[in-house]
Design a protein around this motif. Structure first.
Motif, PDB file in Angstrom:
ATOM      1  N   GLU A 237       4.347 -44.458 -39.286  1.00 50.54           N
ATOM      2  CA  GLU A 237       4.929 -43.451 -38.381  1.00 50.54           C
ATOM      3  C   GLU A 237       4.834 -42.052 -39.000  1.00 50.54           C
ATOM      4  O   GLU A 237       4.648 -41.050 -38.303  1.00 50.54           O
ATOM      5  CB  GLU A 237       6.404 -43.819 -38.122  1.00 50.54           C
ATOM      6  N   SER A 238       4.943 -42.013 -40.332  1.00 51.80           N
ATOM      7  CA  SER A 238       4.926 -40.711 -41.018  1.00 51.80           C
ATOM      8  C   SER A 238       3.551 -40.040 -40.962  1.00 51.80           C
ATOM      9  O   SER A 238       3.411 -38.896 -41.387  1.00 51.80           O
ATOM     10  CB  SER A 238       5.323 -40.905 -42.485  1.00 51.80           C
ATOM     11  N   ARG A 239       2.518 -40.742 -40.469  1.00 50.78           N
ATOM     12  CA  ARG A 239       1.182 -40.138 -40.386  1.00 50.78           C
ATOM     13  C   ARG A 239       0.772 -39.825 -38.938  1.00 50.78           C
ATOM     14  O   ARG A 239      -0.401 -39.677 -38.634  1.00 50.78           O
ATOM     15  CB  ARG A 239       0.144 -41.027 -41.085  1.00 50.78           C
ATOM     16  N   VAL A 240       1.758 -39.758 -38.066  1.00 53.85           N
ATOM     17  CA  VAL A 240       1.502 -39.207 -36.726  1.00 53.85           C
ATOM     18  C   VAL A 240       1.542 -37.691 -36.859  1.00 53.85           C
ATOM     19  O   VAL A 240       2.496 -37.141 -37.409  1.00 53.85           O
ATOM     20  CB  VAL A 240       2.577 -39.672 -35.715  1.00 53.85           C
ATOM     21  N   LEU A 241       0.478 -37.018 -36.402  1.00 57.29           N
ATOM     22  CA  LEU A 241       0.487 -35.556 -36.452  1.00 57.29           C
ATOM     23  C   LEU A 241       1.113 -35.018 -35.165  1.00 57.29           C
ATOM     24  O   LEU A 241       0.694 -35.403 -34.063  1.00 57.29           O
ATOM     25  CB  LEU A 241      -0.936 -35.003 -36.605  1.00 57.29           C
ATOM     26  N   GLY A 242       2.080 -34.141 -35.321  1.00 61.53           N
ATOM     27  CA  GLY A 242       2.710 -33.543 -34.147  1.00 61.53           C
ATOM     28  C   GLY A 242       3.423 -34.612 -33.333  1.00 61.53           C
ATOM     29  O   GLY A 242       4.068 -35.492 -33.879  1.00 61.53           O
ATOM     30  N   GLU A 243       3.227 -34.534 -32.002  1.00 67.74           N
ATOM     31  CA  GLU A 243       3.961 -35.461 -31.145  1.00 67.74           C
ATOM     32  C   GLU A 243       3.032 -36.463 -30.499  1.00 67.74           C
ATOM     33  O   GLU A 243       1.904 -36.119 -30.119  1.00 67.74           O
ATOM     34  CB  GLU A 243       4.643 -34.679 -30.014  1.00 67.74           C
ATOM     35  N   ILE A 244       3.520 -37.672 -30.347  1.00 64.51           N
ATOM     36  CA  ILE A 244       2.799 -38.673 -29.569  1.00 64.51           C
ATOM     37  C   ILE A 244       2.646 -38.136 -28.132  1.00 64.51           C
ATOM     38  O   ILE A 244       3.607 -37.644 -27.544  1.00 64.51           O
ATOM     39  CB  ILE A 244       3.570 -40.015 -29.591  1.00 64.51           C
ATOM     40  N   GLY A 245       1.425 -38.183 -27.628  1.00 66.35           N
ATOM     41  CA  GLY A 245       1.165 -37.709 -26.266  1.00 66.35           C
ATOM     42  C   GLY A 245       0.717 -36.261 -26.194  1.00 66.35           C
ATOM     43  O   GLY A 245       0.251 -35.797 -25.156  1.00 66.35           O
ATOM     44  N   GLN A 246       0.816 -35.538 -27.327  1.00 69.88           N
ATOM     45  CA  GLN A 246       0.427 -34.118 -27.333  1.00 69.88           C
ATOM     46  C   GLN A 246      -0.951 -33.897 -27.967  1.00 69.88           C
ATOM     47  O   GLN A 246      -1.300 -32.782 -28.348  1.00 69.88           O
ATOM     48  CB  GLN A 246       1.472 -33.296 -28.089  1.00 69.88           C
ATOM     49  N   GLY A 247      -1.720 -34.985 -28.097  1.00 67.79           N
ATOM     50  CA  GLY A 247      -3.009 -34.893 -28.803  1.00 67.79           C
ATOM     51  C   GLY A 247      -3.971 -33.890 -28.199  1.00 67.79           C
ATOM     52  O   GLY A 247      -4.676 -33.175 -28.919  1.00 67.79           O
ATOM     53  N   TRP A 248      -3.997 -33.809 -26.883  1.00 69.85           N
ATOM     54  CA  TRP A 248      -4.951 -32.903 -26.252  1.00 69.85           C
ATOM     55  C   TRP A 248      -4.636 -31.444 -26.585  1.00 69.85           C
ATOM     56  O   TRP A 248      -5.496 -30.669 -26.987  1.00 69.85           O
ATOM     57  CB  TRP A 248      -4.985 -33.098 -24.729  1.00 69.85           C
ATOM     58  N   HIS A 249      -3.389 -31.110 -26.428  1.00 64.36           N
ATOM     59  CA  HIS A 249      -2.934 -29.753 -26.741  1.00 64.36           C
ATOM     60  C   HIS A 249      -3.240 -29.419 -28.207  1.00 64.36           C
ATOM     61  O   HIS A 249      -3.735 -28.336 -28.538  1.00 64.36           O
ATOM     62  CB  HIS A 249      -1.439 -29.651 -26.444  1.00 64.36           C
TER      63      HIS A 249
END
Lengths: 386, 324
Positions: A237-249
């Motif tokens: 979980e600590s290697r999610v960048l930013g927010e889940i679902g905000q990848g496009w932005h």
């Protein structure tokens, strides 16, 4: 009567004059490069930000404070501005220096971590980036997703303590030597009414169990590209960048840094320098045509750096300059081919070899970081056509 | 947006007229009243004391709205007269190149101005076109380019010897700014047309082929604007003979952009743009005329190329960055 004209927005930010303080910095970089060249530590080449992997060189730059320049000191960086970083990068590129190892980390990973990363992620990666010891790749393209990035199929399923990642990334420059990349992946099923939703960025350390990296040789036969396969790779979980679902932005913001730099017009500049060294006599009008274009592109590129320094994200200008600059990189090759009788020779030395490498690298210029057709789509939107 | 830019945009846009020909006397009167004429001439010499950044805004707007006045020529004439310690008359002026005879060829707006300034080495002469035999001619944009024979000299002075080098550079910079403006106009008309013209059941702006073409034109406009504005900035910063490379590169790049923007604009407009009734010609014929005036790409690229050869492989990058 002037209603015959559409309202066309400014296409490039206002011209920028470099502040006096960067003159000393530029002189230091030039002196360092001259010293390296005199010691024959490397030879100037074209397109070195893809092909010139030299970890010693990256660490030398870092030791002088020329990596992670815009990263704040609390993360091991130097807290300098975009224009200072610009001066260093343009000097390195013009000299044909081997900058590939740190290039992606320094250009886009640092800024993305600063913008979207957690405190722990910043502490984990930024100091190493600034020391020239931590290298990154780009985890965007896939076998079935090139220009249409929203169609990526790599997917991460939630599992206990993190995510399980499955899929394939391709054309990943330097993945066989880099430590990590940001993988753009699907974290919820594709919604055809909102294709940009459900995407996320995961920080994948490339030595993780389940990651397989295979070379994809370039036209030259050289190994820069890779295929990176994820087979149930666990991402905490600590290697999610930013927010889940905000990848496009987030990826759009990352692309603003990826697209806007001087490497988008200078990849073949070392060829022009070599041409001047090689030629006894040269068609001055034709040479002048190239130099006039270089001068103009540099001023446009600087204007973008000025906008970045002011905290703006000049997406339209970056698209325009990358389109002009990458086409021009090819024109320089044509001039270099035809102004001298030397034929390109990949097995040769000196000019013939430099020319051969430039010819065989050229197709990439107008593809990487967004094809020129995609960039013109961005320009067309900026003009109000779509 | 700066005040000067806003005012210039408004003044020139208001004067836009597809049908009219000849000098726009009303516009000139406004330019005098607003101080947009003789913009960069010092105030004590009767000018507005504007900066080159102001000049970028004003000259570009004049180019964009196809102003029928010798704005750039008057600016050059005023600078020459002032440099030679001569009084600068009000009203539109022009400039001409001395050819060592009593004939002045292709004088911009020669028939319509009160005075023509002719530099020759460090000598600057003001001649009276009313005293000359005038043969009217035009450029491809139908702007007056007249031949004057036997014009009487009404004032003469000596300027610093650098004016001989500076004059063509200042002229090329002014022309580059006009070109950038005209290029923007052609693009703006093409974008407008593409969003309104319906073929195959939808506006042609929706066709990717048209979008890609206009994006290429947009990139050329961006290059022309950036190059001309940066050259003006360089001239402001380091002065004129020193800004030679910048001005030369800008004029050459604007000239290249002119041809490409005009070509794409006509292609997008189809047959209607190829007719006299359509306003596109106000921009495209100026692009074709101005790219060859005050030095074509060929002339300025030769200067840049000679500098590059002189700099050599070790000095080429320093030449481009202006930092030895």
């Amino acid at each position: 009567m002037t209603d015959t004209m559409a309202k066309v927005p400014p296409l490039v930010p206002p011209p920028v004059e470099l502040p006096e303080r960067v003159a000393a910095l530029r002189a230091e970089v030039r002196a360092f490069l001259a010293e390296e060249l005199a010691a024959d530590r490397w030879r100037p080449r074209a397109d070195t930000w893809l092909s010139g992997w030299d970890e010693r060189f990256s660490k030398e730059l870092a030791a002088r404070g020329w990596l992670g320049m815009t990263i704040p000191p609390e993360y091991g960086g130097h807290g300098r501005g975009a224009l200072e970083r610009y001066v260093v990068t343009e000097e390195l590129l013009a000299a044909g220096a081997p900058v590939a190892a740190h290039w992606i980390a320094d250009r886009q990973i640092g800024p993305s971590l600063l913008r979207f990363g957690t405190e722990e992620q910043r502490q984990a990666f930024l100091p190493g980036i600034a020391r020239g010891e931590v290298y990154f790749g780009i985890g965007m393209s896939e076998p079935d997703s090139g220009s249409d990035l929203a169609s990526v199929r790599s997917r991460a399923e939630p599992v206990d303590g993190g995510w399980e990642l499955t899929g394939t990334k391709v054309w990943t420059s330097g993945a066989h030597r880099a430590h990590a990349f940001f993988a753009l992946v699907r974290t919820s099923p594709k919604d055809e009414t909102n294709r940009h939703a459900g995407l996320s960025q995961l920080i994948v350390e490339l030595d993780s169990p389940g990651v397989t990296i295979r070379p994809i040789p370039l036209l030259t036969g050289a190994h820069h590209f890779n295929e990176v396969v994820f087979d149930k790779v666990f991402i905490p979980e600590s290697r999610v960048l930013g927010e889940i679902g905000q990848g496009w932005h987030q990826v759009t913001s990352e692309l603003a840094f990826e697209r806007s730099g001087p490497e988008r017009y200078l990849s073949t500049f070392p060829l022009l320098t070599a041409l001047l060294r090689e030629a006894h006599q040269v068609d001055e009008e034709r040479l002048g045509g190239l130099v006039s274009r270089y001068w103009t592109l540099r001023r446009m590129s600087l204007a973008i750096a000025g906008a970045l320094e002011a905290g703006q994200a000049p997406e339209l200008a970056a698209a325009v300059v990358k389109d002009l600059g990458t086409r021009f990189e090819n024109e320089v090759i044509d001039a270099a081919r035809t102004l001298l009788p030397t034929a390109p020779d990949p097995g040769g030395t000196g000019y013939a070899r430099l020319l051969a490498e430039a010819v065989l690298h050229a197709p990439g210029f107008t593809l990487r970081g967004g094809t020129n057709e995609v960039l013109r789509g961005i320009t067309a939107r900026g003009l109000g056509l779509r | 947006m700066s005040e000067v830019r806003e005012m210039a945009e408004q003044v020139f846009a208001d004067a836009w007229d597809v049908e009219a020909t000849g000098l726009d006397a009303d516009l000139w009167k406004t330019l005098e009243q607003t101080g947009l004429a003789r913009l960069t001439l010092p105030e004590e010499a009767g000018g507005s004391g504007g900066t080159f950044a102001d000049w970028v805004a004003v000259a570009t707007a004049a180019g964009q709205y196809a102003a029928r006045v010798p704005l750039v020529e008057t600016e050059l004439a005023a600078w020459l007269l002032h440099a030679a310690g001569l009084e600068v008359p009000t009203g539109p002026l022009s400039v001409a190149v001395d050819e060592g005879s009593d004939t002045l060829h292709r004088v911009p707006w020669g028939r319509a101005v009160g005075g023509v300034v002719v530099p020759a080495g460090d000598r600057v002469s003001l001649v009276d076109p009313a005293s000359a035999q005038v043969t009217e001619g035009t450029n491809v944009a139908e702007e007056p380019r007249d031949t004057l024979v036997g014009a009487r000299v009404v004032a003469e002075g000596t300027a610093p010897s650098t004016v001989a080098v500076e004059f063509p550079l200042r002229a090329a910079l002014g022309r580059s700014l006009l070109l950038a403006g005209a290029a923007r106009a052609a693009l703006a008309m093409s974008v407008r047309y593409a969003t309104e013209r319906v073929q195959f059941g939808r506006p042609i702006a929706k066709l990717q082929a048209i979008q890609q073409s206009l994006a290429l034109a947009g990139a050329e406009v961006a290059a022309a604007e950036a190059a001309s504005a940066a050259a003006a900035g360089e001239a402001q910063r380091v002065g004129f003979p020193e800004a030679a490379l910048a001005v030369a590169a800008a004029k050459a790049r604007c000239g290249e952009a002119a041809g490409e923007v005009a070509r794409i604009s006509h292609q997008v407009h189809g047959a209607i743009g190829f007719t006299r009734e359509h306003s596109l010609r106000l921009a495209t014929t100026r692009l074709w005329a101005w790219r060859d005036e005050d030095g074509s790409e060929s002339r300025w690229n030769r200067l840049v190329g000679a500098r590059a050869v002189e700099a050599g492989p070790g000095g080429l990058w320093a030449l481009l960055t202006g930092t030895p």
